[in-house]
Enzyme design. Structure first.
Site, mmCIF file in Angstrom:
data_model
loop_
_atom_site.group_PDB
_atom_site.id
_atom_site.type_symbol
_atom_site.label_atom_id
_atom_site.label_comp_id
_atom_site.label_asym_id
_atom_site.label_seq_id
_atom_site.Cartn_x
_atom_site.Cartn_y
_atom_site.Cartn_z
ATOM 1 C CB ALA A 164 -0.881 0.187 1.173
ATOM 2 C CB THR A 165 3.991 2.283 1.701
ATOM 3 O OG1 THR A 165 3.416 1.961 2.927
ATOM 4 C CG2 THR A 165 4.979 3.418 1.673
ATOM 5 C CG ASN A 210 -3.670 3.108 10.684
ATOM 6 O OD1 ASN A 210 -4.043 4.184 10.416
ATOM 7 N ND2 ASN A 210 -2.505 3.001 11.503
ATOM 8 C CD GLN A 242 -5.490 -1.539 9.010
ATOM 9 O OE1 GLN A 242 -5.941 -2.649 9.264
ATOM 10 N NE2 GLN A 242 -4.171 -1.490 8.958
ATOM 11 C CB SER A 244 -1.139 -4.287 2.036
ATOM 12 O OG SER A 244 -0.241 -3.333 1.716
ATOM 13 C CG HIS A 282 0.783 -6.996 5.287
ATOM 14 N ND1 HIS A 282 0.963 -7.142 6.448
ATOM 15 C CD2 HIS A 282 1.111 -6.226 4.355
ATOM 16 C CE1 HIS A 282 1.363 -5.634 6.507
ATOM 17 N NE2 HIS A 282 1.308 -5.009 5.662
ATOM 18 C CB THR A 325 11.083 -9.223 -12.508
ATOM 19 O OG1 THR A 325 11.893 -8.873 -13.484
ATOM 20 C CG2 THR A 325 10.487 -10.608 -12.540
ATOM 21 C CB CYS A 335 4.568 2.785 10.036
ATOM 22 S SG CYS A 335 3.764 1.518 8.793
#
Length: 377
Positions: free
Chosen positions: A73-74, A151, A179, A199, A201, A239, A324
């Protein structure tokens, strides 16, 4: 008696789902070829990638050619903020409670590109002041960035209403949905989102893979920030992370099938935890109680510093805010934005639950926190 670690920090990251891992393994071993290669093996992997695009797009209600795979996401947020341009528009708008990935990027990009930026306050419940937001958006505004789910507090913003305000002035809406995606239904068409970052994860997929949704109407205004090989139609060179993409797609497929069941189960656990914690003297919940996601509660424990409490909890994993910025002892900018003073912000803990948590774990956590709060006071 529970002897294992108890993990209540799912907004930081989640455990990789076993079915996701199983889907990924062949792309480390059997189908390891580069999907950009023109031989049969490479073309075979590329077919799997095309299916992955479909699965991700299906979760958020968009077309496959509106997805750009990124490292997370960043990166997606950086691509959206730094890559968007439209005529003479030179004004960025966001909220003071956004993730640092948005706030720091907006400030840095505005400074380096000589743009104007407005960082707006929010109401005490964490929701945007729609009247203030409407006043801030002008004919010069290029991009408005508002997250779907916060978040730290779990507050859910009125994104559809915000998108209407944004589009009425001809600006674009970027939504950090990190989120939200995989936890609650998110349809970019229905919400009126132009760009959306997320994201894998955060919903039981692998780390290091994410995506940026770019609507068909906004594509022509977005410039690539990573150039080189021309992958993903020159929108993001490099890639492709094939195992990561396959894993993200599988996580999306699982989320779509199990989302409602997991939401109901986890909400019951969150409510059980929250209600029992609020029975402790000097506790209260930060953020909106009505407009929030099902898995999150952010609680103030008066006169007990969260850093001290977290360390004492040892094998119970909770946090004082965003992963973070967890290494800092500064009060959370999100909680300060809600009007908390420094001390209360530093005495707040975020609990974010997941599908593998149990009632027994919740009861252990409540009992241990009750003991520690009494001890520290």
């Amino acid at each position: 008696m529970i002897s294992h670690n108890i993990y209540l920090d799912h907004n930081a990251t989640t455990k990789l789902d076993g079915n996701v891992l199983e889907a990924m393994i062949p792309f480390f071993t059997e189908h390891y070829e580069n999907p950009g290669s023109s031989h049969l093996a490479g073309l075979t992997v590329d077919e799997y990638i095309e299916e992955a695009f479909r699965q991700v797009a299906d979760l958020i209600g968009c077309r496959t050619n509106e997805i750009i795979f990124t490292s997370g996401a960043t990166e997606s947020i950086n691509l959206a903020i730094r890559g968007i341009s439209h005529g003479e528009r030179n004004h960025l708008v966001t909220l003071c409670t956004e993730h640092k990935a948005v706030l720091d990027t907006v400030k840095d990009h505005a400074e380096k590109s000589h743009l104007n930026c407005s960082i707006l306050p929010v109401q005490n419940d964490g929701l945007a002041d729609l009247d203030l937001l409407e006043q801030a958006i002008t004919g010069k505004t290029l991009l408005v960035s508002v997250m779907l789910v916060n978040n730290e507090t779990g507050t859910i913003q009125y994104i559809k209403e915000i998108s209407e305000l944004v589009h009425a002035k001809g600006a674009f809406l970027l939504c950090d949905a990190t989120q939200a995606v995989g936890k609650i239904p998110v349809n970019v068409q229905e919400l009126g989102i132009d760009l959306m970052a997320f994201s894998a994860h955060k919903f039981y997929g692998p780390k290091g893979i994410g995506a940026l949704y770019v609507s068909k109407d906004v594509k022509k205004y977005l410039s690539s920030q990573i150039t080189g090989g021309g992958q993903q139609k020159n929108r993001r060179s490099g890639t492709l992370n094939v195992p990561g993409i396959i894993g993200m797609a599988k996580a999306c497929e699982i989320a779509k099938e199990s989302m409602d069941h997991h939401a109901a189960y986890v909400k019951n656990l969150r409510d059980r935890l929250e209600n029992r914690l609020l029975a402790i003297d000097g506790t209260s919940v930060n953020g909106s109680l009505r407009h929030r996601i099902f898995n999150t509660t952010n609680v103030v424990f008066k006169n007990v510093f969260s850093e001290q409490l977290i360390m004492a909890l040892q094998h119970i994993s909770v946090s004082s805010g965003s992963a973070c910025s967890s290494a800092t002892t500064e009060p959370s900018h999100v909680l300060k934005g809600l009007g908390l003073n420094d001390e209360d912000a530093l005495c707040s803990i975020r609990f974010s639950l997941g599908k593998d948590n149990t009632k027994e774990e919740i009861d252990v956590v409540v009992r241990r926190i009750s003991e520690l709060v009494a001890q520290f006071r």
